[in-house]
Design a protein around this motif. Sequence first.
Motif, PDB file in Angstrom:
ATOM      1  N   GLU A   1       0.799  -1.223   0.000  1.00 42.62           N
ATOM      2  CA  GLU A   1       0.000   0.000   0.000  1.00 42.62           C
ATOM      3  C   GLU A   1       0.835   1.279   0.000  1.00 42.62           C
ATOM      4  N   LEU A   2       2.139   1.144   0.128  1.00 37.72           N
ATOM      5  CA  LEU A   2       2.974   2.338   0.282  1.00 37.72           C
ATOM      6  C   LEU A   2       2.902   3.296  -0.904  1.00 37.72           C
ATOM      7  N   PRO A   3       3.025   2.829  -2.143  1.00 37.96           N
ATOM      8  CA  PRO A   3       2.963   3.781  -3.262  1.00 37.96           C
ATOM      9  C   PRO A   3       1.673   4.601  -3.278  1.00 37.96           C
ATOM     10  N   ARG A   4       0.575   3.983  -2.891  1.00 33.60           N
ATOM     11  CA  ARG A   4      -0.725   4.651  -2.947  1.00 33.60           C
ATOM     12  C   ARG A   4      -0.956   5.593  -1.766  1.00 33.60           C
ATOM     13  N   LEU A   5      -0.465   5.224  -0.595  1.00 31.82           N
ATOM     14  CA  LEU A   5      -0.843   5.944   0.615  1.00 31.82           C
ATOM     15  C   LEU A   5       0.269   6.774   1.257  1.00 31.82           C
ATOM     16  N   HIS A   6       1.509   6.607   0.815  1.00 27.99           N
ATOM     17  CA  HIS A   6       2.624   7.303   1.461  1.00 27.99           C
ATOM     18  C   HIS A   6       2.371   8.797   1.605  1.00 27.99           C
ATOM     19  N   GLY A   7       2.057   9.468   0.511  1.00 28.34           N
ATOM     20  CA  GLY A   7       1.869  10.916   0.563  1.00 28.34           C
ATOM     21  C   GLY A   7       0.711  11.338   1.447  1.00 28.34           C
ATOM     22  N   GLN A   8      -0.312  10.489   1.535  1.00 23.37           N
ATOM     23  CA  GLN A   8      -1.478  10.829   2.341  1.00 23.37           C
ATOM     24  C   GLN A   8      -1.225  10.729   3.842  1.00 23.37           C
ATOM     25  N   VAL A   9      -0.194   9.979   4.216  1.00 16.78           N
ATOM     26  CA  VAL A   9       0.111   9.837   5.643  1.00 16.78           C
ATOM     27  C   VAL A   9       0.506  11.184   6.243  1.00 16.78           C
ATOM     28  N   PHE A  10       1.235  11.998   5.499  1.00 14.37           N
ATOM     29  CA  PHE A  10       1.652  13.305   6.017  1.00 14.37           C
ATOM     30  C   PHE A  10       0.445  14.137   6.443  1.00 14.37           C
ATOM     31  N   ASP A  11      -0.570  14.203   5.584  1.00 12.72           N
ATOM     32  CA  ASP A  11      -1.772  14.971   5.919  1.00 12.72           C
ATOM     33  C   ASP A  11      -2.514  14.351   7.100  1.00 12.72           C
ATOM     34  N   ALA A  12      -2.606  13.036   7.107  1.00  9.51           N
ATOM     35  CA  ALA A  12      -3.333  12.358   8.181  1.00  9.51           C
ATOM     36  C   ALA A  12      -2.691  12.632   9.536  1.00  9.51           C
ATOM     37  N   VAL A  13      -1.367  12.658   9.559  1.00 11.90           N
ATOM     38  CA  VAL A  13      -0.641  12.883  10.818  1.00 11.90           C
ATOM     39  C   VAL A  13      -0.599  14.361  11.175  1.00 11.90           C
ATOM     40  N   GLN A  14      -0.224  15.211  10.210  1.00 11.36           N
ATOM     41  CA  GLN A  14       0.052  16.614  10.524  1.00 11.36           C
ATOM     42  C   GLN A  14      -1.193  17.501  10.489  1.00 11.36           C
ATOM     43  N   THR A  15      -2.105  17.243   9.580  1.00 16.12           N
ATOM     44  CA  THR A  15      -3.301  18.081   9.447  1.00 16.12           C
ATOM     45  C   THR A  15      -4.475  17.513  10.238  1.00 16.12           C
ATOM     46  N   ASP A  16      -4.733  16.219  10.031  1.00 11.97           N
ATOM     47  CA  ASP A  16      -5.887  15.597  10.680  1.00 11.97           C
ATOM     48  C   ASP A  16      -5.574  15.113  12.091  1.00 11.97           C
ATOM     49  N   LYS A  17      -4.276  15.056  12.426  1.00  9.62           N
ATOM     50  CA  LYS A  17      -3.846  14.626  13.772  1.00  9.62           C
ATOM     51  C   LYS A  17      -4.389  13.241  14.133  1.00  9.62           C
ATOM     52  N   LEU A  18      -4.400  12.341  13.167  1.00  6.55           N
ATOM     53  CA  LEU A  18      -4.868  10.983  13.424  1.00  6.55           C
ATOM     54  C   LEU A  18      -3.776  10.167  14.111  1.00  6.55           C
ATOM     55  N   PRO A  19      -4.149   9.264  15.008  1.00  8.33           N
ATOM     56  CA  PRO A  19      -3.157   8.491  15.768  1.00  8.33           C
ATOM     57  C   PRO A  19      -2.604   7.314  14.974  1.00  8.33           C
ATOM     58  N   LEU A  20      -1.941   7.609  13.858  1.00  8.50           N
ATOM     59  CA  LEU A  20      -1.423   6.538  13.010  1.00  8.50           C
ATOM     60  C   LEU A  20      -0.185   5.886  13.588  1.00  8.50           C
ATOM     61  N   ASN A  21       0.305   6.421  14.693  1.00  4.89           N
ATOM     62  CA  ASN A  21       1.435   5.789  15.381  1.00  4.89           C
ATOM     63  C   ASN A  21       0.996   4.575  16.194  1.00  4.89           C
ATOM     64  N   THR A  22      -0.313   4.367  16.328  1.00  6.85           N
ATOM     65  CA  THR A  22      -0.830   3.225  17.076  1.00  6.85           C
ATOM     66  C   THR A  22      -1.305   2.144  16.114  1.00  6.85           C
ATOM     67  N   GLU A  23      -1.275   0.912  16.573  1.00  5.58           N
ATOM     68  CA  GLU A  23      -1.718  -0.197  15.726  1.00  5.58           C
ATOM     69  C   GLU A  23      -3.176  -0.033  15.324  1.00  5.58           C
TER      70      GLU A  23
END
Length: 214
Positions: A107-129
């Motif tokens: 899934e990395l090619p598709r979702l890599h760029g979106q992780v930045f927004d999810a973490v920095q803008t949306d503040k989603l807890p993607l650091n958790t399982e």
Amino acid sequence: MQRRDVLKQLSAVVALAGTGLPVFAQGAGKGFELVSPPQPTDDKNKVEVIEFFHYGCPHCKAFDPLLDLWIKKLPADVVFRRVPVTWGNPMLTGLARLHLALDVSGELPRLHGQVFDAVQTDKLPLNTEAGAIEWVTRKGGDGKKFADAYRSFGVQTRLARVEQLGRDYKIQGVPTLAIDGKYFTAASIAGSHEAALKVADQLIARARSEQGRK
């Protein structure tokens, strides 16, 4: 950990990353610095380029679209990979595991760029399982496949490896490009993200010449 505590820590990671551009004492005016000591690469017949980064870093987010375009133009004898840094920080370790699990699950090619927004803008807890699995599933990924990758021995082994690489290269800030285990470049020493990529092109040519290839 409660969601408000996770968000507080994520905000702290992003704030810390605001001062995260690497600073090099030497090499002023050259746009690069030497890796000391030089580090081994996986393939002596290729020029290896590593981007050290993390998803909580605003500079990495700004750099990523430019880097993506640059990667697409790399010659066949250049091997590029991203290496997430953790600096022993549990939040960054969780984000590094996310990155590696995305890679293993395809899934990395598709979702890599979106992780930045999810973490920095949306503040989603993607650091958790749980947060990572929920987000990948919501984005249309195979939640079970991703969860299996996330918990796998292979990802755990790779996580230990990327943490060791960060220590071996003595990474102090991100984003940083390491070329062929010998050279660093970054916006902080080249002047801008665009300039760093131009320096990287020059260092690739230099490394190729040092390997005795045209």
